[in-house]
Scaffold this motif. Structure first.
Motif, short mmCIF file in Angstrom:
data_model
loop_
_atom_site.label_atom_id
_atom_site.label_comp_id
_atom_site.label_asym_id
_atom_site.label_seq_id
_atom_site.Cartn_x
_atom_site.Cartn_y
_atom_site.Cartn_z
N LEU A 35 -4.43 98.59 85.03
CA LEU A 35 -4.51 98.37 86.47
C LEU A 35 -4.72 96.89 86.72
N TYR A 39 -7.56 95.30 91.63
CA TYR A 39 -7.46 96.63 92.24
C TYR A 39 -8.84 97.26 92.50
N GLY A 84 -0.48 98.51 94.21
CA GLY A 84 -0.89 98.96 92.89
C GLY A 84 0.17 99.82 92.21
N SER A 87 2.84 97.67 90.79
CA SER A 87 2.49 96.70 89.75
C SER A 87 1.94 97.33 88.48
N THR A 88 1.77 98.64 88.43
CA THR A 88 1.18 99.24 87.24
C THR A 88 1.75 100.62 86.97
N VAL A 91 -0.99 103.95 88.35
CA VAL A 91 -0.95 104.40 89.73
C VAL A 91 0.43 104.95 90.07
#
Length: 162
Positions: A35, A39, A84, A87-88, A91
């Motif tokens: 993460l 975040y 989030g 970008s990951t 999630v």
């Protein structure tokens, strides 16, 4: 060097080695990413601000402000979760969570709620409604942040999926 000499810059791999290398690369590509570092603190701060703003609204008898706070909270939470998700891998892949992660998420959610409730009850005698709501928000924010740190730790320790 003649024109019919073929250079092999990678080296020689027999088919079994090449297949094993491809499987490791595929597993690494599908492994969830950590993460983002922002975040946990960002969602935690949002929870703390929401709890405090609800306490201010309720203690000043501005009930209409509770609805405004809820709408702002939902919009900001949606923005943070969407960022989030882009970008990951954690999630963004909630539907693909295995049983262990589902248990982690359920337990973490319960822990955040328990900490929020306990913090609200602890702050209520000193601060009334504002203290209770603010304490619950801050407690939830800190618990969520801690949960995200644990999630990243769990991702680091997880073996790559095959």
């Amino acid at each position: 060097m003649s024109s019919d000499t073929v250079l092999d810059p990678v080296g020689h791999f027999d088919p079994a080695e090449a297949l094993a290398l491809a499987e490791r690369a595929n597993a690494a590509a599908h492994r969830p990413q950590l993460l983002p570092a922002w975040y946990g603190p960002a969602i935690g701060a949002l929870l703390a601000a929401y709890g405090t703003s609800i306490g201010i609204a309720r203690s000043s008898h501005a009930d209409w402000l509770v609805l405004v706070n809820a709408v702002l909270f939902a919009v900001l939470m949606g923005v943070l979760v969407r960022i989030g998700a882009r970008s990951t891998g954690v999630v963004g892949r909630l539907a693909d969570l295995d049983r262990g992660w589902r248990t982690f998420v359920r337990g973490g959610t319960a822990a955040v709620l328990v900490v929020a409730g306990a913090a609200g009850l602890a702050c209520a005698p000193a601060g009334g409604l504002l203290g209770a709501c603010g304490g619950a928000g801050v407690g939830a924010g800190l618990a969520f942040w801690a949960l995200m740190l644990l999630a990243n730790q769990r991702i680091r320790r997880a073996p790559a999926a095959a």
